[in-house]
Motif scaffolding. Structure first.
Motif, mmCIF file in Angstrom:
data_model
loop_
_atom_site.group_PDB
_atom_site.id
_atom_site.type_symbol
_atom_site.label_atom_id
_atom_site.label_comp_id
_atom_site.label_asym_id
_atom_site.label_seq_id
_atom_site.Cartn_x
_atom_site.Cartn_y
_atom_site.Cartn_z
ATOM 1 N N PRO A 190 -33.994 27.816 -18.701
ATOM 2 C CA PRO A 190 -34.530 27.868 -17.335
ATOM 3 C C PRO A 190 -33.490 27.526 -16.283
ATOM 4 O O PRO A 190 -33.566 28.011 -15.150
ATOM 5 C CB PRO A 190 -35.654 26.832 -17.341
ATOM 6 N N LEU A 191 -32.520 26.707 -16.654
ATOM 7 C CA LEU A 191 -31.460 26.365 -15.712
ATOM 8 C C LEU A 191 -30.690 27.609 -15.285
ATOM 9 O O LEU A 191 -30.325 27.772 -14.120
ATOM 10 C CB LEU A 191 -30.495 25.364 -16.369
ATOM 11 N N ASN A 192 -30.466 28.499 -16.229
ATOM 12 C CA ASN A 192 -29.734 29.722 -15.921
ATOM 13 C C ASN A 192 -30.595 30.716 -15.163
ATOM 14 O O ASN A 192 -30.097 31.461 -14.322
ATOM 15 C CB ASN A 192 -29.200 30.360 -17.207
ATOM 16 N N ASP B 272 -39.028 24.080 -12.385
ATOM 17 C CA ASP B 272 -40.481 24.235 -12.525
ATOM 18 C C ASP B 272 -40.933 25.680 -12.457
ATOM 19 O O ASP B 272 -41.881 26.073 -13.128
ATOM 20 C CB ASP B 272 -41.197 23.450 -11.413
ATOM 21 N N GLN B 273 -40.284 26.485 -11.614
ATOM 22 C CA GLN B 273 -40.715 27.867 -11.482
ATOM 23 C C GLN B 273 -40.359 28.686 -12.712
ATOM 24 O O GLN B 273 -40.883 29.785 -12.888
ATOM 25 C CB GLN B 273 -40.038 28.509 -10.257
ATOM 26 N N TYR B 274 -39.431 28.185 -13.504
ATOM 27 C CA TYR B 274 -38.927 28.963 -14.640
ATOM 28 C C TYR B 274 -39.348 28.409 -15.984
ATOM 29 O O TYR B 274 -38.825 28.822 -17.023
ATOM 30 C CB TYR B 274 -37.399 29.080 -14.549
ATOM 31 N N THR B 275 -40.286 27.454 -15.976
ATOM 32 C CA THR B 275 -40.865 26.998 -17.231
ATOM 33 C C THR B 275 -42.363 27.233 -17.139
ATOM 34 O O THR B 275 -42.966 27.109 -16.072
ATOM 35 C CB THR B 275 -40.598 25.505 -17.475
ATOM 36 N N GLY B 276 -42.958 27.558 -18.268
ATOM 37 C CA GLY B 276 -44.372 27.902 -18.280
ATOM 38 C C GLY B 276 -45.264 26.746 -17.840
ATOM 39 O O GLY B 276 -44.889 25.591 -17.948
ATOM 40 N N VAL B 277 -46.449 27.091 -17.320
ATOM 41 C CA VAL B 277 -47.315 26.036 -16.804
ATOM 42 C C VAL B 277 -48.231 25.449 -17.867
ATOM 43 O O VAL B 277 -48.731 24.344 -17.700
ATOM 44 C CB VAL B 277 -48.198 26.522 -15.627
ATOM 45 N N PHE C 288 -34.763 20.348 -17.611
ATOM 46 C CA PHE C 288 -35.196 20.759 -18.931
ATOM 47 C C PHE C 288 -35.470 19.578 -19.843
ATOM 48 O O PHE C 288 -36.332 19.645 -20.717
ATOM 49 C CB PHE C 288 -34.153 21.682 -19.579
ATOM 50 N N THR C 289 -34.742 18.488 -19.653
ATOM 51 C CA THR C 289 -34.982 17.302 -20.484
ATOM 52 C C THR C 289 -36.418 16.831 -20.337
ATOM 53 O O THR C 289 -37.101 16.531 -21.320
ATOM 54 C CB THR C 289 -34.024 16.163 -20.083
ATOM 55 N N HIS C 290 -36.889 16.776 -19.099
ATOM 56 C CA HIS C 290 -38.270 16.348 -18.867
ATOM 57 C C HIS C 290 -39.243 17.357 -19.452
ATOM 58 O O HIS C 290 -40.260 16.988 -20.041
ATOM 59 C CB HIS C 290 -38.532 16.174 -17.364
ATOM 60 N N PHE C 291 -38.920 18.646 -19.283
ATOM 61 C CA PHE C 291 -39.819 19.676 -19.799
ATOM 62 C C PHE C 291 -39.921 19.602 -21.317
ATOM 63 O O PHE C 291 -41.013 19.627 -21.878
ATOM 64 C CB PHE C 291 -39.319 21.051 -19.367
#
Lengths: 479, 466
Positions: A138-140, B92-97, B374-377
């Motif tokens: 997601p970072l990328n 947040d916008q790039y990880t699923g909800v 990402f660590t939190h996710f």
């Protein structure tokens, strides 16, 4: 006379080392961006090839074993018969529905890194498949891709502004304006010649960059409708460059120093490429927020509840999906189970699908509303149009999803009756299974979306050029 | 003397029309993004909480079902919306909800918000973090690009030096001046931000988030100090104000626009991650192998000292289901761990690359403190996965112990569903994950110290009167 000025200005430009090195830097950046884009396309193609190969192997193996059984070479237990309709439809012949990368995808990665380029068909449930994602850090995803679309939208205008920021003010400051005007030449001719030359250089650079991009990306020019798309892309680029050039001319027409011009133009660049899209997005999504997926999930769960409970009662003795663990029964237990579980699934789907459809409609409405805001920003218009032409927009993805949906219905229509009849497929039927072929949008369909954007961009450019040139006419050389 | 210089600088800023216009715009953008974000943030928070309790309701009110059917129905886990995500949306916008917790499968989080937006959203993410990371450094550049070169060009540097002002004091005074001018914007910004946080999160307690807020503030301050140092340094060394501005703007463009994308490209090249296809294929191949049923059978027969599975005092079905789960869990653990490992390496490489672009460091820290990295996710994803396993285990236990193999259609009810506790998740404390940001922290600290050091050195050693 204008010819002489043009030639003179060309010599001056060539001698300006800053400008030349800037052009070279931008050229290098363009090259890297296109290379980057084509790497992404290669990766996508590689995945699709691997998937196709796997499917081919799987289906080939299926055909072989069916032929072996039909010819009597092989004997199988009824519960492991590879000819069972449910096994074939759900597993051994389950196809990959593939959307190959668009013809110009290397030029603008767009949103294609967010969407999957294939679905593995799942006979049981459509919804499971459609929420799939391509895997990426997601970072990328947050950073976005360094592709040609980004370079042309954000960085190329800087080159345009560098060519135009001291159109008038440069001469004035150097003191050469007075010298030039002591020759038998009018001020308007001088400016016209310069604009002609610099505009020409800009157009030439645009064409050069785009051509080089096409070559580096290895675009297949013989593929259908690629050349028209490229033509429109080039036209859009030229109009966009004209917009920025017009802006430079307009700012120059205000009596100012080159430094002040540069600052003003830099501010406008910042505003138009960075601030405006963000502000527009904020306003648009505040006025019409994206429908909530969380609500959708809740609605789905609610809609499916009674069918789920009923189905669970029916499947209780099979431990839901483990017929092998159920107590011993007689005869076609596996067949019974398959029939039952598909019937249950269909009932659930029937209740849940309206929720998904409703959500899709809401999302489309919201996106169309936000799309309308595009017309306030030339940068966004260019980006959207590029994505559409390159085949990396969400429109193309939606087009793919629609086709997948109808293929899924076709597949279901073929298999479910056979599953309920507990039928076995022969090798001829396996040859005749429905096959998915992605139908690319026609150039006309794409232009239906791109033309308004192109028109909007052209309108903006025309406006800026008109205002700029009118202001220029009021400039007097004696400042 | 230093303070006098600083005060004079601040006064000049306050009188400068361009500074006033620019800072008004920055504050305006900040206010705008916060105001529009608050309502949305509140909605997202309440939606997530509501959905989480609703899925629990659905679970408890399933009625009578076979426990394995209940395991297939499962529950959903909804990604938490952290208080500070109002300021920094991060990934947040790039990880699923949401993720579906069901039997046999470790699903992926679905429905990334970015997928439901369009190109406009992809181009313009506007949060307080964007303003602080991108626009404030630009303001710093505009304030300091002519700090020394301007004085040189106007001839006032000569005057200052003729008064016997030590260059070191001049440099420090300029730096403090810029910092003071910046403070005129930062103080109202901090107030706005705090008010927004309070309004956007009035259901929770913000006190718990104080360490995170403090960490975020310090990171941004270090970032601004680095930019002040850099700008002053370039101003002292540059031959003209124009050159100073062009250099600083070019660096700003590189830092803000190019660096994140280039860093992503580099990290992908150095630590390639598998595609979805490869990942699924490898996992499926191992999952297909299944567990060793014969070995399990033998073990059970020996354990219970019976001759065949039918004579077991417990239901083999439940044990087999659990064995299947355990096998699957091992496969999932191995594969997801290696995938997340690769992502972690990519992230740390990008932190390291902040040596060339401080934005990468402050972005990493900002997201970490906001709880949107990402660590939190992945921590939430792991917690949800552990809950899933616990839920399935309780279901399988029930089948094993409370039903027999001959029972057709064994069903359980709410008493069993209640045995599974409600899913509860707490955000990690700062100390838990801070070591993962050590590179960003140290490089950002280095940037601010080196920036100031370079400015001081440039001002005292490199400043020429010509």
């Amino acid at each position: 006379m204008i010819q002489t000025i043009v030639k003179q200005d060309w010599k001056l430009l060539r001698a300006d080392r800053t400008l030349v090195s800037l052009a070279l830097v931008v050229a290098a950046i363009v090259g890297y961006a296109v290379w980057n884009g084509s790497q992404w396309v290669q990766a996508q193609k590689g995945t699709l090839q691997a998937a196709k190969a796997e499917e081919g192997k799987r289906v080939g193996g299926l055909r072989k074993s069916i032929r072996a059984i039909e010819s009597g070479e092989k004997e199988v237990k009824p519960s492991e018969d590879p000819r069972s309709a449910s096994t074939i439809g759900a597993t051994s012949a389950a196809p990959y529905l593939m959307m190959p990368p668009g013809p110009l995808a290397a030029l603008s990665v767009g949103l294609s890194d967010l969407y999957p380029s294939y679905f593995k068909l799942n006979l049981r449930s459509r919804q499971a498949v459609l929420a799939n994602d391509e895997l990426e850090n997601p970072l990328n995803l947050l950073a976005g891709r360094f592709d040609l679309g980004f370079v042309l939208m954000s960085l190329f205008p800087l080159l345009v502004l560098a060519l135009g920021y001291n159109l008038v003010s440069g001469d004035r400051e150097n003191g050469t304006l007075k010298l030039a005007l002591s020759q038998p030449i009018r001020f308007e001719q001088l400016i016209a010649g310069r604009i002609l030359l610099r505009g020409g250089v800009l157009a030439g650079l645009t064409v050069l960059f785009l051509t080089a991009s096409v070559l580096i990306a290895g675009v297949d020019l013989s593929a259908p409708e690629v050349l028209p798309r490229l033509g429109v892309l080039l036209a859009l680029e030229l109009v966009y460059a004209a917009f920025w050039f017009g802006l430079a001319v307009w700012i120059n027409a205000r009596v100012s120093s080159s430094a002040a011009n540069a600052l003003t133009l830099a501010g406008l660049w910042l505003g138009i490429t960075l601030v405006l899209p963000g502000v527009l997005n904020l306003v648009a999504t505040s006025m019409y927020p994206v429908p909530s997926r969380i609500e959708m999930i809740s609605a789905m769960r609610n809609a499916g509840r009674s069918a789920q409970t009923k189905g669970s009662e029916l499947l209780a003795r099979y431990y839901e999906d483990h017929p092998e663990l159920a107590p011993e029964d007689s005869g076609a237990r596996a067949g019974d189970f398959a029939t039952l579980s598909y019937a249950v699934q269909m009932e659930i789907d029937k209740n849940v699908q309206p929720v998904l459809d409703h959500f899709d409609v809401q999302i489309e409405k919201q996106q169309r509303f936000v799309d309308g805001f595009c017309y306030l920003s030339p940068a966004v218009m260019l980006q959207s149009a590029m994505n559409d032409l390159a085949g990396t927009s969400h429109h193309r993805y939606r087009h793919f999803v629609k086709q997948s949906d109808s293929f899924f219905a076709e597949w279901q229509q073929f298999f479910l009756p056979r599953i309920f009849k507990k039928a076995k497929l022969g090798s001829q039927e396996v040859e005749a299974l429905p096959k998915f072929q992605f139908r690319e949008e026609s150039f006309g369909e794409v232009m239906g979306r791109v033309a308004p954007l192109a028109g909007g961009l052209a309108a903006w450019s025309a406006l800026v050029l008109l205002v700029g040139f009118r202001k220029l006419r009021t400039v007097s050389p004696a400042e | 003397m230093t303070l006098e210089i600083a005060k004079k600088e601040i006064l000049e800023f306050r009188r400068d029309g361009r500074f006033r216009a620019a800072s008004a715009m920055v504050l305006g953008l900040l206010l705008f993004s916060l105001a529009l974000g608050i309502q949305r943030h509140r909605e997202l928070r309440s939606e997530q909480q509501q959905a989480q309790s609703e899925t629990r309701e659905h679970w408890l009110q399933q009625g009578k079902k076979n426990p394995h059917s209940a395991a297939h129905y499962g529950v959903y886990a909804f990604k938490p919306v952290t208080a500070l995500s109002l300021l920094e949306r991060g990934e947040d916008q790039y990880t699923g909800v949401a993720v579906w917790l069901e039997a046999h499968k470790q699903n992926e989080f679905k429905y990334k918000p970015a997928r439901d937006s369009n190109s406009l959203a992809r181009m313009g993410e506007f949060t307080a973090a964007t303003v602080l990371q991108l626009f404030l450094p630009l303001l710093i550049v505009l304030m300091s690009f002519s700090a020394f070169s301007g004085e040189k060009e106007q001839g006032t540097l000569r005057l200052l030096l003729s008064l016997g002002v030590p260059l070191r004091q001049l440099a420090l005074g300029k730096a403090l001046g810029v910092a003071g001018g910046l403070g005129l914007i930062l103080v109202p910004s901090a107030l706005l931000g705090s008010a927004a946080l309070w309004l956007g999160n009035s259901d929770g307690s913000l006190l718990e988030d104080l360490p995170r807020m403090g960490g975020m503030t310090l990171s941004y301050l270090a970032y601004f100090v680095a930019f002040i140092g850099l700008s002053l340094g370039v101003s002292a060394v540059a031959k003209s104000s124009r050159l100073s501005l062009v250099t600083l703007l070019a660096f700003w463009i590189f830092n803000g626009l190019a660096a994140p994308r280039l860093a992503a490209d580099l990290s992908r090249a150095v630590y390639p991650a598998p595609s979805s296809y490869e990942f699924t294929q490898r996992m499926d191949a191992e999952l297909k192998k299944g567990f060793d049923a014969k070995a399990l059978e033998q073990k059970l027969l020996a354990q219970y000292k019976v001759a065949s599975l039918k004579d077991l005092p417990v239901n083999y079905a439940g044990i087999a289901l659990e064995a299947g789960e355990e096998h699957g869990n091992e496969v999932y653990d191995a594969h997801f761990r290696s995938l997340w490992d690769i992502y972690g390496k990519q992230e740390r490489l990008q932190q390291a690359l902040s040596v060339a672009a401080p934005l990468l460091a402050v972005r990493s820290l900002s997201m970490a403190f906001a709880g949107t990295d990402f660590t939190h996710f992945s921590r939430f994803a792991s917690a949800a996965e552990q809950y899933r396993r616990q839920l399935i285990h309780v279901m399988n236990e029930d089948i094993t112990v409370n039903s027999t193999a001959e029972q057709r259609g064994y069903m359980s009810d709410e008493k069993l569903w209640k045995k599974v506790p409600e899913f509860h998740y707490d955000l990690p404390s700062v100390s838990e994950w801070l070591s993962g940001q050590s590179m960003a922290l140290s490089i950002l600290a280095f940037w601010s110290i080196a920036g100031m050091g370079a400015a001081a050195w440039a001002a005292t050693q490199k400043l020429r009167l010509e």
